[in-house]
Motif scaffolding. Structure first.
Motif, PDB file in Angstrom:
ATOM      1  N   THR A 142       0.843  -1.196   0.000  1.00 49.54           N
ATOM      2  CA  THR A 142       0.000   0.000   0.000  1.00 49.54           C
ATOM      3  C   THR A 142       0.877   1.245   0.000  1.00 49.54           C
ATOM      4  O   THR A 142       2.074   1.197   0.325  1.00 49.54           O
ATOM      5  N   GLY A 143       0.247   2.367  -0.304  1.00 45.38           N
ATOM      6  CA  GLY A 143       0.974   3.621  -0.228  1.00 45.38           C
ATOM      7  C   GLY A 143       1.466   3.910   1.183  1.00 45.38           C
ATOM      8  O   GLY A 143       2.550   4.466   1.375  1.00 45.38           O
ATOM      9  N   GLN A 160       8.196  21.253  -1.736  1.00 47.26           N
ATOM     10  CA  GLN A 160       6.906  20.658  -1.441  1.00 47.26           C
ATOM     11  C   GLN A 160       6.694  19.529  -2.453  1.00 47.26           C
ATOM     12  O   GLN A 160       6.715  19.767  -3.664  1.00 47.26           O
ATOM     13  N   VAL A 161       6.533  18.301  -1.948  1.00 49.65           N
ATOM     14  CA  VAL A 161       6.462  17.125  -2.818  1.00 49.65           C
ATOM     15  C   VAL A 161       5.125  16.428  -2.595  1.00 49.65           C
ATOM     16  O   VAL A 161       4.688  16.246  -1.450  1.00 49.65           O
ATOM     17  N   PHE A 162       4.497  16.025  -3.683  1.00 48.54           N
ATOM     18  CA  PHE A 162       3.182  15.391  -3.631  1.00 48.54           C
ATOM     19  C   PHE A 162       3.280  13.990  -4.236  1.00 48.54           C
ATOM     20  O   PHE A 162       3.841  13.812  -5.321  1.00 48.54           O
ATOM     21  N   ALA A 163       2.739  12.998  -3.528  1.00 46.02           N
ATOM     22  CA  ALA A 163       2.758  11.618  -4.028  1.00 46.02           C
ATOM     23  C   ALA A 163       1.345  11.219  -4.440  1.00 46.02           C
ATOM     24  O   ALA A 163       0.447  11.144  -3.598  1.00 46.02           O
ATOM     25  N   ASP A 164       1.137  10.950  -5.717  1.00 44.47           N
ATOM     26  CA  ASP A 164      -0.210  10.660  -6.218  1.00 44.47           C
ATOM     27  C   ASP A 164      -0.443   9.172  -6.488  1.00 44.47           C
ATOM     28  O   ASP A 164      -1.468   8.796  -7.053  1.00 44.47           O
ATOM     29  N   SER A 165       0.499   8.309  -6.092  1.00 44.15           N
ATOM     30  CA  SER A 165       0.332   6.862  -6.250  1.00 44.15           C
ATOM     31  C   SER A 165       1.291   6.168  -5.297  1.00 44.15           C
ATOM     32  O   SER A 165       2.288   6.772  -4.858  1.00 44.15           O
ATOM     33  N   PRO A 166       1.030   4.903  -4.967  1.00 41.21           N
ATOM     34  CA  PRO A 166       1.979   4.184  -4.110  1.00 41.21           C
ATOM     35  C   PRO A 166       3.397   4.173  -4.677  1.00 41.21           C
ATOM     36  O   PRO A 166       4.372   4.295  -3.931  1.00 41.21           O
ATOM     37  N   ARG A 225       4.833   6.437  -6.332  1.00 44.00           N
ATOM     38  CA  ARG A 225       5.453   7.755  -6.191  1.00 44.00           C
ATOM     39  C   ARG A 225       5.881   8.046  -4.753  1.00 44.00           C
ATOM     40  O   ARG A 225       6.709   8.940  -4.526  1.00 44.00           O
ATOM     41  N   VAL A 226       5.329   7.335  -3.796  1.00 44.56           N
ATOM     42  CA  VAL A 226       5.603   7.665  -2.390  1.00 44.56           C
ATOM     43  C   VAL A 226       7.084   7.578  -2.048  1.00 44.56           C
ATOM     44  O   VAL A 226       7.660   8.533  -1.513  1.00 44.56           O
ATOM     45  N   PRO A 227       7.773   6.456  -2.329  1.00 48.20           N
ATOM     46  CA  PRO A 227       9.204   6.407  -1.993  1.00 48.20           C
ATOM     47  C   PRO A 227      10.025   7.446  -2.748  1.00 48.20           C
ATOM     48  O   PRO A 227      10.986   7.995  -2.191  1.00 48.20           O
ATOM     49  N   GLN A 286       3.257  15.482   0.920  1.00 46.35           N
ATOM     50  CA  GLN A 286       1.811  15.266   1.031  1.00 46.35           C
ATOM     51  C   GLN A 286       1.446  13.939   0.382  1.00 46.35           C
ATOM     52  O   GLN A 286       1.846  13.658  -0.752  1.00 46.35           O
ATOM     53  N   VAL A 287       0.658  13.139   1.114  1.00 47.30           N
ATOM     54  CA  VAL A 287       0.190  11.858   0.587  1.00 47.30           C
ATOM     55  C   VAL A 287      -1.316  11.751   0.852  1.00 47.30           C
ATOM     56  O   VAL A 287      -1.736  11.674   2.013  1.00 47.30           O
ATOM     57  N   PRO A 288      -2.161  11.753  -0.184  1.00 49.10           N
ATOM     58  CA  PRO A 288      -3.609  11.668   0.014  1.00 49.10           C
ATOM     59  C   PRO A 288      -4.013  10.345   0.664  1.00 49.10           C
ATOM     60  O   PRO A 288      -3.333   9.314   0.503  1.00 49.10           O
ATOM     61  N   ASP A 289      -5.144  10.360   1.369  1.00 46.59           N
ATOM     62  CA  ASP A 289      -5.546   9.159   2.108  1.00 46.59           C
ATOM     63  C   ASP A 289      -5.897   7.997   1.182  1.00 46.59           C
ATOM     64  O   ASP A 289      -5.658   6.834   1.524  1.00 46.59           O
ATOM     65  N   ASP A 290      -6.443   8.277  -0.018  1.00 44.23           N
ATOM     66  CA  ASP A 290      -6.748   7.160  -0.919  1.00 44.23           C
ATOM     67  C   ASP A 290      -5.470   6.518  -1.452  1.00 44.23           C
ATOM     68  O   ASP A 290      -5.430   5.310  -1.708  1.00 44.23           O
ATOM     69  N   VAL A 291      -4.407   7.304  -1.594  1.00 46.25           N
ATOM     70  CA  VAL A 291      -3.118   6.747  -2.028  1.00 46.25           C
ATOM     71  C   VAL A 291      -2.534   5.856  -0.941  1.00 46.25           C
ATOM     72  O   VAL A 291      -1.932   4.811  -1.230  1.00 46.25           O
ATOM     73  N   THR A 292      -2.707   6.237   0.329  1.00 49.95           N
ATOM     74  CA  THR A 292      -2.180   5.401   1.410  1.00 49.95           C
ATOM     75  C   THR A 292      -2.881   4.049   1.469  1.00 49.95           C
ATOM     76  O   THR A 292      -2.288   3.055   1.901  1.00 49.95           O
ATOM     77  N   ALA A 293      -4.139   3.995   1.029  1.00 46.26           N
ATOM     78  CA  ALA A 293      -4.888   2.730   1.063  1.00 46.26           C
ATOM     79  C   ALA A 293      -4.670   1.888  -0.190  1.00 46.26           C
ATOM     80  O   ALA A 293      -4.811   0.655  -0.158  1.00 46.26           O
ATOM     81  N   GLN A 294      -4.333   2.527  -1.282  1.00 47.15           N
ATOM     82  CA  GLN A 294      -4.187   1.845  -2.572  1.00 47.15           C
ATOM     83  C   GLN A 294      -2.979   0.919  -2.585  1.00 47.15           C
ATOM     84  O   GLN A 294      -1.940   1.221  -2.017  1.00 47.15           O
ATOM     85  N   ARG A 295      -3.100  -0.226  -3.245  1.00 45.98           N
ATOM     86  CA  ARG A 295      -1.990  -1.150  -3.403  1.00 45.98           C
ATOM     87  C   ARG A 295      -1.405  -1.016  -4.801  1.00 45.98           C
ATOM     88  O   ARG A 295      -2.112  -0.723  -5.774  1.00 45.98           O
ATOM     89  N   GLY A 296      -0.105  -1.212  -4.892  1.00 47.48           N
ATOM     90  CA  GLY A 296       0.552  -1.119  -6.185  1.00 47.48           C
ATOM     91  C   GLY A 296       1.972  -1.624  -6.097  1.00 47.48           C
ATOM     92  O   GLY A 296       2.498  -1.902  -5.014  1.00 47.48           O
ATOM     93  N   GLU A 297       2.604  -1.753  -7.250  1.00 43.74           N
ATOM     94  CA  GLU A 297       4.001  -2.170  -7.289  1.00 43.74           C
ATOM     95  C   GLU A 297       4.891  -0.990  -6.904  1.00 43.74           C
ATOM     96  O   GLU A 297       4.746   0.113  -7.437  1.00 43.74           O
ATOM     97  N   VAL A 298       5.804  -1.268  -6.005  1.00 41.86           N
ATOM     98  CA  VAL A 298       6.624  -0.190  -5.443  1.00 41.86           C
ATOM     99  C   VAL A 298       8.092  -0.592  -5.456  1.00 41.86           C
ATOM    100  O   VAL A 298       8.449  -1.703  -5.070  1.00 41.86           O
ATOM    101  N   SER A 299       8.923   0.317  -5.893  1.00 40.78           N
ATOM    102  CA  SER A 299      10.364   0.179  -5.747  1.00 40.78           C
ATOM    103  C   SER A 299      10.847   1.304  -4.840  1.00 40.78           C
ATOM    104  O   SER A 299      10.499   2.468  -5.055  1.00 40.78           O
ATOM    105  N   LEU A 300      11.642   0.968  -3.839  1.00 39.18           N
ATOM    106  CA  LEU A 300      12.095   1.982  -2.888  1.00 39.18           C
ATOM    107  C   LEU A 300      13.131   2.920  -3.488  1.00 39.18           C
ATOM    108  O   LEU A 300      13.357   4.012  -2.966  1.00 39.18           O
ATOM    109  N   GLY A 301      13.751   2.544  -4.578  1.00 38.56           N
ATOM    110  CA  GLY A 301      14.713   3.415  -5.226  1.00 38.56           C
ATOM    111  C   GLY A 301      15.981   3.595  -4.403  1.00 38.56           C
ATOM    112  O   GLY A 301      16.297   2.824  -3.498  1.00 38.56           O
ATOM    113  N   THR A 302      16.705   4.624  -4.719  1.00 40.10           N
ATOM    114  CA  THR A 302      17.976   4.905  -4.047  1.00 40.10           C
ATOM    115  C   THR A 302      17.742   5.840  -2.874  1.00 40.10           C
ATOM    116  O   THR A 302      17.135   6.898  -3.043  1.00 40.10           O
ATOM    117  N   PRO A 303      18.194   5.463  -1.684  1.00 39.21           N
ATOM    118  CA  PRO A 303      17.995   6.364  -0.546  1.00 39.21           C
ATOM    119  C   PRO A 303      18.721   7.688  -0.746  1.00 39.21           C
ATOM    120  O   PRO A 303      19.707   7.773  -1.483  1.00 39.21           O
TER     121      PRO A 303
END
Length: 544
Positions: free
Chosen positions: A5-6, A133-139, A141-143, A164-181
């Protein structure tokens, strides 16, 4: 890639960036995030507070005392706006604070329906006090948002950032790569030609000086090396204090710097806004200025220098020390002279009683490596230049905002970051009451901070001004306070009372060993004004 999830992506991204502590408050747009934090409770410490402002100040204290990101998590709308004062403080102090906020569902953003916690444009409202200011519109995009925000917070001129992370994005499931720290962007290398010119100017100087602010922290070894080669006093602003131990004869506060200013012929200003030297004290044709700053724009304020080096303090000072050997003149020790300047400054400050005696009682009865957080209170003002500091990041201030009420909650964040070191908060009764409910947070989470509250029953600065300048027209300055010992005990903390500097000194070792949050009330009367002693007068040339 991993499906999550996001909310899970957010928590994993924090871990990925070595952030294992979050201050905050739960709420409807954060339900999934707090559940994700619960799933990682063995790796992530969550300290929930009694007010969002408290959470943000704790993140500030964590960041300012470590130099690492301090994170807080709150709901949008009133939740994030409650943190604005702390964000403003972090911005003024260049502290890498990570402000994480939920957001209303993406389908409602910008439509003005009046959804719970809706703001028309949170990012625009907070843009003046955040680096990005950074906005994440999908799981997915969060990392990426977290990585980018942390990178910006710790790169160049550090500062707070918003995610900023919208509440529907936090609930949504998707493929996620954490990327480079996140890692700090490479600092610009100093221009070798400018380094050579600066080294030549410094090497030929008769009475050189360093003037350093918070941007010098991390370059302490280079500061000492360069100052020693030049026999140059190191004039430290509030945020630069500790860059050189006050035990060293070259270490000077602004008060000593003000006394030395008329005779300085070359000043090397590093990581500072340079307001005192460059604006208040005045400049003339007999003084040359060299600025070192990671921020090219800041290096031109409040006046253009003779030489501007855009680089980090660490890189630039190391290069200057290396080049100086080719240009430096033979120099006699200035130890006796500069010790005399230091003693003259302390003698002038000794007029502030009982502030001096209370400050001395604190310094003499706490470990040398204690971290102290001051406040906008009479004893706190004295500490700006009268409290000995032996290491960087051990005396914490609120930047140029001088935010009344920042101290107690900030000190809690400092203690969370340094659980094995003594931490002392110096408060007045007015400022302490701003975040007083966080006593409950301290007790619940075992944050064993020692807090000293100097209780004069007033906003002391305001009341003194009303007495001296407005014919005793007292309005809005008198305070009716609780019994602070009873208050502490009601929260489950330890309450103590000291009626003199000697009593305070005797209580501090006990308080530091109490194994619990401790509140020490110190009843005091009106104290003498400190403003007239501050080194603000012009002593050479016009102001910028």
């Amino acid at each position: 890639m991993t499906v999550m999830t996001g909310a899970q992506a957010l928590v994993q991204a924090l871990k990925h960036n070595a952030i294992n502590t979050v201050f905050g408050l739960p709420g409807v747009q954060l339900d999934h995030v707090f559940d994700a934090l619960y799933q990682e409770r063995s790796a992530m410490r969550v300290l929930h507070t009694r007010h969002e402002q408290g959470a943000a100040y704790m993140a500030y204290g964590y960041a300012q005392s470590t130099g690492r990101p301090g994170a807080y998590l709150v709901v949008p709308g009133p939740g994030v706006l409650n943190t604005a004062t702390a964000l403003c403080t972090a911005h003024a102090a260049n502290a890498p604070v990570l402000a994480l906020t939920g957001e209303i569902s993406t389908r409602y953003i910008g439509r003005g329906f009046g959804i719970l916690h809706e703001l028309s444009d949170t990012a625009a409202m907070l843009a003046p006090i955040t680096k990005c200011q950074v906005f994440a519109d999908s799981p997915a995009r969060v990392p990426l948002a977290i990585n980018d925000a942390v990178r910006q917070a710790i790169s160049g001129r550090c500062g707070p950032v918003l995610v900023q992370v919208p509440d529907d994005v936090t609930a949504q499931r998707g493929e996620v790569s954490l990327g480079t720290p996140a890692v700090r962007d490479p600092d610009p290398a100093p221009d070798p030609d400018l380094i050579e010119k600066a080294a030549t100017l410094l090497g030929r100087a008769q009475r050189p000086a360093l003037f350093v602010g918070g941007g010098v922290l991390g370059a302490e070894e280079a500061v000492l090396a360069l100052a020693t080669m030049l026999e140059a006093p190191v004039i430290m602003t509030r945020h630069g204090r500790g860059a050189l131990s006050d035990r060293h004869y070259l270490a000077q506060t602004l008060m000593g710097g003000h006394r030395l200013w008329p005779e300085i012929d070359v000043v090397l200003a590093v990581g500072t806004r340079f307001l005192e030297g460059g604006e208040a004290w005045g400049l003339d044709g007999r003084i040359k200025t060299i600025r070192v700053d990671i921020d090219a724009i800041q290096a031109e304020r409040p006046c253009s220098p003779d030489i501007k080096i855009v680089s980090s303090a660490k890189l630039a000072l190391a290069a200057l020390a290396d080049a100086l050997g080719r240009h430096n003149r033979k120099r006699a020790s200035r130890e006796a002279e500069l010790d005399g300047v230091k003693q003259a400054a302390l003698k002038k400050l000794s007029l502030l009683e009982p502030q001096k005696s209370y400050s001395d009682a604190i310094r003499e009865n706490i470990p040398e490596d204690t971290l102290v957080v001051t406040e906008m209170t009479q004893v706190g003002f004295y500490t700006w230049m009268g409290f000995p500091v032996y290491a960087p990041r051990t005396l914490i201030f609120p930047g140029y905002q001088d935010s009344l009420g920042f101290g107690f909650a900030t000190a809690l964040g400092v203690k969370v970051a340094h659980p094995d070191r003594a931490v002392v908060s110096i408060c007045g009764d007015g400022g302490f009451m701003f975040t007083m409910p966080e006593l409950a947070t301290a007790v619940q989470h075992g944050i064993n901070l020692v807090t000293i509250v100097f209780n004069d029953g007033a906003y002391g600065n305001v009341r003194r001004t009303q007495k001296l300048q407005f014919q005793e027209h007292f309005i809005g300055s008198d305070l009716k306070n609780p019994d602070f010992m009873t208050l502490a005990k009601a929260f489950g903390a330890v309450g103590m009372r000291a009626n003199s500097p000697a009593e305070l000194g005797s209580l501090l070792p006990q308080a530091l060993k109490a194994g619990a949050p401790v509140l020490i009330e110190v009843p005091v009367g009106p104290m003498p004004g400190w403003q007239a002693l501050m080194p603000r007068a012009a002593v050479r040339g016009p102001r910028a």
